[in-house]
Write an enzyme that holds these catalytic residues in place. Structure first.
Site, PDB file in Angstrom:
ATOM      1  N   TYR A  56       0.846  -1.190   0.000  1.00 32.10           N
ATOM      2  CA  TYR A  56       0.000   0.000   0.000  1.00 32.10           C
ATOM      3  C   TYR A  56       0.884   1.243   0.000  1.00 32.10           C
ATOM      4  O   TYR A  56       1.548   1.546   0.980  1.00 32.10           O
ATOM      5  CB  TYR A  56      -0.928   0.035   1.210  1.00 32.10           C
ATOM      6  CG  TYR A  56      -1.867  -1.139   1.351  1.00 32.10           C
ATOM      7  CD1 TYR A  56      -2.214  -1.934   0.256  1.00 32.10           C
ATOM      8  CD2 TYR A  56      -2.423  -1.470   2.585  1.00 32.10           C
ATOM      9  CE1 TYR A  56      -3.080  -3.010   0.389  1.00 32.10           C
ATOM     10  CE2 TYR A  56      -3.298  -2.533   2.728  1.00 32.10           C
ATOM     11  CZ  TYR A  56      -3.611  -3.303   1.630  1.00 32.10           C
ATOM     12  OH  TYR A  56      -4.475  -4.377   1.763  1.00 32.10           O
ATOM     13  N   HIS A 124      -0.214 -12.120   1.402  1.00 32.41           N
ATOM     14  CA  HIS A 124      -1.241 -11.307   0.741  1.00 32.41           C
ATOM     15  C   HIS A 124      -1.896 -12.044  -0.425  1.00 32.41           C
ATOM     16  O   HIS A 124      -3.108 -11.958  -0.621  1.00 32.41           O
ATOM     17  CB  HIS A 124      -0.596 -10.007   0.252  1.00 32.41           C
ATOM     18  CG  HIS A 124      -1.547  -8.864   0.132  1.00 32.41           C
ATOM     19  ND1 HIS A 124      -1.140  -7.560   0.051  1.00 32.41           N
ATOM     20  CD2 HIS A 124      -2.895  -8.811   0.089  1.00 32.41           C
ATOM     21  CE1 HIS A 124      -2.191  -6.757  -0.045  1.00 32.41           C
ATOM     22  NE2 HIS A 124      -3.273  -7.491  -0.026  1.00 32.41           N
ATOM     23  N   SER A 203     -13.249  -5.094   2.767  1.00 32.87           N
ATOM     24  CA  SER A 203     -14.279  -4.434   1.941  1.00 32.87           C
ATOM     25  C   SER A 203     -15.693  -4.861   2.364  1.00 32.87           C
ATOM     26  O   SER A 203     -16.523  -5.199   1.517  1.00 32.87           O
ATOM     27  CB  SER A 203     -14.058  -4.740   0.454  1.00 32.87           C
ATOM     28  OG  SER A 203     -12.875  -4.146  -0.007  1.00 32.87           O
ATOM     29  N   PRO A 204     -16.001  -4.830   3.666  1.00 33.07           N
ATOM     30  CA  PRO A 204     -17.344  -5.252   4.108  1.00 33.07           C
ATOM     31  C   PRO A 204     -18.434  -4.264   3.702  1.00 33.07           C
ATOM     32  O   PRO A 204     -19.616  -4.563   3.843  1.00 33.07           O
ATOM     33  CB  PRO A 204     -17.200  -5.324   5.633  1.00 33.07           C
ATOM     34  CG  PRO A 204     -16.150  -4.311   5.941  1.00 33.07           C
ATOM     35  CD  PRO A 204     -15.171  -4.401   4.804  1.00 33.07           C
ATOM     36  N   GLY A 206     -18.553  -3.204   0.559  1.00 31.26           N
ATOM     37  CA  GLY A 206     -18.607  -3.296  -0.896  1.00 31.26           C
ATOM     38  C   GLY A 206     -17.860  -2.165  -1.571  1.00 31.26           C
ATOM     39  O   GLY A 206     -18.405  -1.501  -2.455  1.00 31.26           O
ATOM     40  N   ARG A 207     -16.608  -1.939  -1.151  1.00 29.80           N
ATOM     41  CA  ARG A 207     -15.795  -0.838  -1.685  1.00 29.80           C
ATOM     42  C   ARG A 207     -16.488   0.513  -1.477  1.00 29.80           C
ATOM     43  O   ARG A 207     -16.348   1.430  -2.275  1.00 29.80           O
ATOM     44  CB  ARG A 207     -15.517  -1.045  -3.179  1.00 29.80           C
ATOM     45  CG  ARG A 207     -14.907  -2.379  -3.546  1.00 29.80           C
ATOM     46  CD  ARG A 207     -13.452  -2.425  -3.189  1.00 29.80           C
ATOM     47  NE  ARG A 207     -12.841  -3.713  -3.552  1.00 29.80           N
ATOM     48  CZ  ARG A 207     -11.601  -4.057  -3.232  1.00 29.80           C
ATOM     49  NH1 ARG A 207     -10.835  -3.214  -2.564  1.00 29.80           N
ATOM     50  NH2 ARG A 207     -11.107  -5.226  -3.581  1.00 29.80           N
TER      51      ARG A 207
END
Length: 328
Positions: A56, A124, A203-204, A206-207
């Site tokens: 990142y 990852h 991403s809970p 949904g982005r």
């Protein structure tokens, strides 16, 4: 804030975590001061499970965490990842699970994070050219050396999870999971539950799509990687807005934010699941934390299952090239 156990090796984390990726890359411009303030506010609210990765930035996110956590290390369960290899200029090298790279990557992360040890160290992405036993074997050496406390995998298939867990106990499996990404329910969740491995849902929201903040493609900030996702192609975007609208209607009826309802649904899927919604702003963090107090009755869970059924989202999670590296 409640605590939840990940795995059977003694790892306990806050029931809601914080994904830090967007503070440095992928989701539009970065704001270091607000990001650090968001991390500090998270700790004050009991959100002490923080998630980052060396890729990142690249590398910038770990450095940010190192700076933000100065003097507060004992309040945090810190997770980071290796395996998606990038150069400092951002160039993508590839997936790397070679044992020598595992050791090098860990030392580099420790230096950037300014830590003596990493609480949870993930692979990852699985390297198809290196047996998982060799990669996890090298990760296990880090545990014995005191550099890492617990091991995790990200986006691994059931067979790979089994082989890895047989090599060294795996405490957590991290994969995308939300009301619009439910494919893990078929094979991955049953596998980790059989083996006693915790599940971390990235991403809970949904982005961010399930928050209701994005109603047209122009709503995304410049440089946001989401506009390149198949799910955000114009035809798919329109279909997915219909799904999001159904969730929003239920949320409005209940008097809660759509994102809070989406997070409450993930939390309700089992106390072995810990969602790590990402944000780089305090106001969204505080909204997310409000989901912890929402308890969904069985009838409401059934209504949400109908509103956002498995397979109901249009488009793949990632572009075709990236999809080849997940669930393997």
């Amino acid at each position: 804030m409640e605590s939840r156990a990940l795995g059977r090796q003694g790892l306990t984390v806050s029931g809601l975590g914080l994904g830090c990726m967007g503070m440095s890359e992928f989701y539009g411009p970065a704001d270091e001061s607000e990001s650090i303030a968001t991390i500090h506010r998270a700790l004050d609210l009991g959100v002490t499970f923080l998630d980052t990765a060396d890729m990142y930035g690249p590398f910038a996110n770990e450095r940010l965490l190192g700076k933000a956590l100065s003097g507060r290390r004992n309040q945090v369960v810190l997770a980071t990842k290796f395996g998606n290899e990038r150069r400092a200029d951002g160039t993508w090298v590839g997936v790397n699970g070679r044992p020598e790279y595992v050791r090098t990557a860990c030392d580099a992360s420790l230096k950037r994070l300014d830590l003596d040890f990493i609480d949870l160290y993930y692979q990852h992405r699985v390297d198809p050219n290196v047996p998982i036993e060799e990669t996890v074997g090298a990760m296990a050496e880090l545990v014995r050396a005191g550099k890492v406390r617990f091991l995790g995998l990200s986006e691994a298939a059931p067979a790979t999870i089994r082989r890895a867990h047989a090599t060294h106990p795996i405490s957590a499996l991290q994969t995308e999971y939300s009301l619009w990404t439910r494919d893990v329910e078929e094979g991955i969740l049953p596998t980790v539950r059989e083996l006693g491995i915790g599940f971390v849902a990235y991403s809970p929201l949904g982005r961010g799509f399930l928050t209701g903040r994005f109603r047209k493609l122009e709503d995304f900030p410049e440089g946001d990687f989401r506009i390149h996702s198949p799910r955000f192609e114009p035809e798919n975007f329109a279909k997915n807005r219909e799904l999001a609208a159904r969730v929003e209607a239920i949320a409005f009826r209940l008097g809660v934010a759509p994102g809070q309802l989406a997070l409450a649904w993930v939390l309700a899927q089992g106390d072995d699941i810990v969602p790590i919604p990402g944000t780089k702003r305090r106001r969204y963090l505080e909204e997310n934390v409000g989901a912890v107090g929402i308890h969904l009755a069985p009838a409401l869970l059934a209504e949400l299952d109908h509103a956002a059924p498995r397979g109901g989202t249009a488009g793949a999670r990632y572009p075709e090239s990236a999809m080849r590296s997940v669930n393997r």
